[in-house]
Design a protein around this motif. Structure first.
Motif, PDB file in Angstrom:
ATOM      1  N   GLY A 287      22.673  11.234  13.957  1.00  0.00           N
ATOM      2  CA  GLY A 287      22.644  12.681  13.787  1.00  0.00           C
ATOM      3  C   GLY A 287      23.684  13.251  12.842  1.00  0.00           C
ATOM      4  N   ARG A 288      24.910  12.719  12.871  1.00  0.00           N
ATOM      5  CA  ARG A 288      25.997  13.341  12.103  1.00  0.00           C
ATOM      6  C   ARG A 288      26.668  12.327  11.196  1.00  0.00           C
ATOM      7  N   LEU A 289      27.080  12.802  10.048  1.00  0.00           N
ATOM      8  CA  LEU A 289      27.782  11.928   9.109  1.00  0.00           C
ATOM      9  C   LEU A 289      29.073  11.408   9.722  1.00  0.00           C
ATOM     10  N   GLU A 290      29.712  12.204  10.597  1.00  0.00           N
ATOM     11  CA  GLU A 290      30.960  11.787  11.230  1.00  0.00           C
ATOM     12  C   GLU A 290      30.775  10.518  12.060  1.00  0.00           C
ATOM     13  N   ASP A 291      29.550  10.298  12.573  1.00  0.00           N
ATOM     14  CA  ASP A 291      29.294   9.121  13.393  1.00  0.00           C
ATOM     15  C   ASP A 291      29.237   7.839  12.569  1.00  0.00           C
ATOM     16  N   LEU A 292      29.285   7.976  11.237  1.00  0.00           N
ATOM     17  CA  LEU A 292      29.212   6.810  10.359  1.00  0.00           C
ATOM     18  C   LEU A 292      30.549   6.510   9.700  1.00  0.00           C
ATOM     19  N   ARG A 293      31.612   7.190  10.139  1.00  0.00           N
ATOM     20  CA  ARG A 293      32.923   6.968   9.528  1.00  0.00           C
ATOM     21  C   ARG A 293      33.365   5.511   9.583  1.00  0.00           C
ATOM     22  N   GLY A 294      33.019   4.842  10.672  1.00  0.00           N
ATOM     23  CA  GLY A 294      33.446   3.465  10.841  1.00  0.00           C
ATOM     24  C   GLY A 294      32.858   2.513   9.813  1.00  0.00           C
ATOM     25  N   LEU A 295      31.815   2.942   9.083  1.00  0.00           N
ATOM     26  CA  LEU A 295      31.184   2.073   8.095  1.00  0.00           C
ATOM     27  C   LEU A 295      31.728   2.286   6.692  1.00  0.00           C
ATOM     28  N   ALA A 296      32.592   3.263   6.513  1.00  0.00           N
ATOM     29  CA  ALA A 296      33.125   3.544   5.185  1.00  0.00           C
ATOM     30  C   ALA A 296      33.934   2.354   4.678  1.00  0.00           C
ATOM     31  N   GLY A 297      33.611   1.891   3.483  1.00  0.00           N
ATOM     32  CA  GLY A 297      34.377   0.819   2.870  1.00  0.00           C
ATOM     33  C   GLY A 297      33.946  -0.582   3.237  1.00  0.00           C
ATOM     34  N   ALA A 394      21.563   7.470  17.308  1.00  0.00           N
ATOM     35  CA  ALA A 394      22.002   6.136  17.719  1.00  0.00           C
ATOM     36  C   ALA A 394      23.517   6.017  17.673  1.00  0.00           C
ATOM     37  N   ARG A 395      24.048   5.091  18.468  1.00  0.00           N
ATOM     38  CA  ARG A 395      25.468   4.755  18.436  1.00  0.00           C
ATOM     39  C   ARG A 395      25.631   3.499  17.588  1.00  0.00           C
ATOM     40  N   VAL A 396      26.521   3.560  16.587  1.00  0.00           N
ATOM     41  CA  VAL A 396      26.693   2.466  15.626  1.00  0.00           C
ATOM     42  C   VAL A 396      28.063   1.831  15.831  1.00  0.00           C
ATOM     43  N   THR A 397      28.082   0.513  15.996  1.00  0.00           N
ATOM     44  CA  THR A 397      29.330  -0.234  16.164  1.00  0.00           C
ATOM     45  C   THR A 397      29.437  -1.287  15.071  1.00  0.00           C
ATOM     46  N   LEU A 398      30.565  -1.306  14.377  1.00  0.00           N
ATOM     47  CA  LEU A 398      30.797  -2.315  13.346  1.00  0.00           C
ATOM     48  C   LEU A 398      31.274  -3.610  14.006  1.00  0.00           C
ATOM     49  N   LEU A 399      30.552  -4.700  13.777  1.00  0.00           N
ATOM     50  CA  LEU A 399      30.914  -5.995  14.353  1.00  0.00           C
ATOM     51  C   LEU A 399      31.677  -6.871  13.370  1.00  0.00           C
ATOM     52  N   ASP A 400      31.370  -6.740  12.083  1.00  0.00           N
ATOM     53  CA  ASP A 400      32.093  -7.490  11.052  1.00  0.00           C
ATOM     54  C   ASP A 400      31.878  -6.785   9.723  1.00  0.00           C
ATOM     55  N   PRO A 401      32.952  -6.410   9.018  1.00  0.00           N
ATOM     56  CA  PRO A 401      32.802  -5.670   7.759  1.00  0.00           C
ATOM     57  C   PRO A 401      32.315  -6.532   6.606  1.00  0.00           C
ATOM     58  N   HIS A 402      32.208  -7.850   6.820  1.00  0.00           N
ATOM     59  CA  HIS A 402      31.836  -8.768   5.752  1.00  0.00           C
ATOM     60  C   HIS A 402      30.372  -9.175   5.851  1.00  0.00           C
ATOM     61  N   SER A 403      29.783  -9.441   4.702  1.00  0.00           N
ATOM     62  CA  SER A 403      28.408  -9.916   4.666  1.00  0.00           C
ATOM     63  C   SER A 403      28.328 -11.333   5.204  1.00  0.00           C
TER      64      SER A 403
END
Length: 576
Positions: A287-297, A394-403
């Motif tokens: 819903g909100r761009l703020e919920d995607l902050r954890g994916l920046a970079g 949806a709730r988004v959780t970063l598990l690993d920043p690497h491909s």
């Protein structure tokens, strides 16, 4: 930075008042502090924002903040900026100054084409949203066919009587009247209107709501096609899944393909695409761009987890609840005007239409005087209704920043390691699609670990060395410290649980299992500290912060009060 002095010059404010600079949060920002932050930047950017009908925009500060948020999304970085309104010419305008640094400390480079055209297009689009689109005759033809709520629909609702509209009720305005009739025929094709008799149409009671949901559906279909195009694939209905349509406990783990904006608002919602370990291609609405902050970079192809979450409430539903809650769970247009006198009549009418749609669904009731009565569980019932319509977030959780490719050779802990060790959930893992790629990547990972002396392949399979994951963590931390010292000239250390930390928050550092905030100490020019990062910290980027490490969290505060505390501590330390 002579331009900073120019934007603050006297007499350029409203009614000849002195100008006061503002930023993303403060209406009275510190221009001198901004100039100091720019001191070592190689360059900065100056932009004059002059909307064609700027005098009709009541809140130029809010307009500027929304515009910069959209520019940040385009450029993929948070921007440090100040601005000032000028009213000393015939056209109100804003002078915007932006630092030449990205949020990761690198130089901010803006393409020449974006400077010349991108800003203008974003500014014009935002002004259109605020002031309303003007449908010229040559655009009415397109509006007739659109599968969303349009100005033509708004006209039809305003001329309807008891849910019906007859030809005699339409305005006699030549081409526009003709287009209104064509629009009625189009609504009939969509099943949103019917003709009880010749020359008359009965409109669906929740016409606006249904058109908005139809627009959401079509926008999602287009966004899904764009996400699949990132992988040079066409639409694949047999393996494409929507998270919102799955079981409430559904969890998706996989490779982040990308995100696409849904609608015209850069702040959200957005659609995420993920290649799941189950071999399916999943899409999820955030819903909100703020919920995607954890994916920046993060790298393209980073590993994420998606979970279903409680559907978000619309802005109109929140406004209705706030007004009704203070009036015995009753809402009416008069109560709305009394509590929010600045709201326009058409905006209030929109809330009444929303409640009428909810009344037909049995959520609210309406008395003979036109007032609506809300139940005690209004918020949860509306949220449940929105979830059925695809407005869930949806709730988004970063598990690993690497491909996956990077993880195979990474000298540090990875999601691949946790999958092999049984730490991550493997219940949905399938040997197809991305799941098959994961198995192939682990084979390459085994070779890397063997070269590092952290395991060996035997006849019965791969056997990792004792404490192999601990050794990998040590290797990653050492490499991170060396990289930060090389880039900043400061030797960093990782804060321990319970440590009190204060200083200048300068950047975010992604590591395999957690992200950290880099804080430069002000009492020692060659030292910095890494503390656990949290999304709320982005508001304090390039500002002084103070807080305490609490496990994997950092309880912090920032602002003028913190700056004063640090300055006071430094002065006391200097005297000692």
């Amino acid at each position: 930075m002579r331009h900073a002095l120019y934007v603050e010059r006297d007499g350029a404010g409203r009614e000849g008042d002195p100008v006061q600079v503002f930023d993303r949060e403060l209406d009275r920002a510190d221009g001198a502090a901004f100039v100091e932050r720019c001191e070592n930047d190689r360059h900065h950017f100056r932009v004059i924002i002059s909307p064609e009908h700027g005098g009709q925009i009541d809140d130029l500060k809010g307009y500027t903040r929304d515009l910069v948020r959209r520019v940040e999304l385009d450029l993929g970085t948070r921007i440090d900026w100040i601005a000032a309104e000028h009213h000393d010419t015939g056209r109100p305008h804003v002078h915007l100054l932006m630092r030449g640094r990205r949020d990761d400390g690198r130089d901010l480079v803006i393409p020449r084409s974006y400077v010349s055209r991108g800003f203008r297009e974003r500014a014009e689009g935002l002004a259109t949203e605020l002031l309303g689109p003007r449908l010229e005759p040559d655009r009415l033809d397109r509006a007739v066919k659109l599968e969303r709520f349009t100005e033509l629909d708004r006209d039809l609702l305003s001329h309807a009587r008891g849910g019906e509209i007859a030809l005699a009720n339409l305005p006699d305005e030549g081409k526009r009247a003709s287009r209104l009739v064509q629009r009625l025929n189009r609504l009939e094709e969509l099943g949103l209107a019917e003709q009880p008799r010749p020359g008359a149409w009965r409109l669906q009671g929740d016409l606006e709501d249904q058109l908005m949901r139809l627009a959401d559906r079509r926008e999602r279909e287009r966004a899904t096609a764009r996400l699949l195009a990132h992988e040079d694939r066409g639409v694949q209905p047999d393996r494409t899944r929507e998270l919102e349509a799955a079981h409430s406990s559904q969890r998706v783990t996989g490779r982040l393909i990308g995100l696409e904006q849904l609608g015209d608002d850069a702040r959200g919602p957005h659609l995420l695409g993920v290649e799941g370990i189950d071999g399916k291609f999943w899409t999820a609405r955030v819903g909100r761009l703020e919920d995607l902050r954890g994916l920046a970079g993060v790298e393209r192809g980073a590993i994420v987890q998606l979970d279903r979450a409680t559907p978000e409430m619309r802005t109109s539903d929140r406004a209705i609840w706030e007004i009704a809650e203070k009036n015995g769970l009753t809402y009416s247009a008069d109560l709305h005007r009394g509590m929010r006198p600045g709201d326009r009549d058409n905006y209030i009418t929109m809330h009444e239409r929303r409640l009428e749609a909810l009344r037909r669904d049995g959520i609210v009731t309406r008395d003979s005087g036109g007032a609506f009565h809300l139940p005690n569980d209004y918020q949860s019932r509306v949220a449940a209704r929105e979830g059925l319509g695809g407005r869930e977030s949806a709730r988004v959780t970063l598990l690993d920043p690497h491909s996956l490719e990077r993880q195979a050779d990474y000298r540090g802990p990875t999601w691949l390691d946790r999958m092999a060790d049984g730490i991550e959930d493997r219940s949905q893992f399938r040997q197809e699609g991305f799941g098959k790629e994961v198995s192939q990547a682990w084979k390459r990972r085994e070779t890397t670990l063997e070269k590092l002396g952290l395991g060996e392949n035997r006849a019965d399979g791969f056997h990792p060395a004792q404490d192999w994951r601990g050794v990998l963590s040590t290797m990653e931390e050492k490499a991170a410290r060396e990289r930060i010292e090389r880039d900043t000239g400061r030797a960093p250390h990782f804060a321990r649980d319970g440590d009190q930390v204060q200083g200048l928050y300068t950047s975010r550092i992604h590591m395999a299992e957690q992200s950290f905030a880099l804080i430069e100490r002000v009492d020692h020019r060659f030292s910095s500290t890494l503390v656990p990062w949290r999304p709320e910290m982005d508001r304090a980027l390039n500002q002084f912060v103070s807080g305490r490490v609490n496990g994997r969290d950092f309880d912090f505060k920032y602002g003028k009060g913190v700056e004063k505390e640090i300055a006071k501590a430094l002065s006391i330390g200097g005297r000692g």
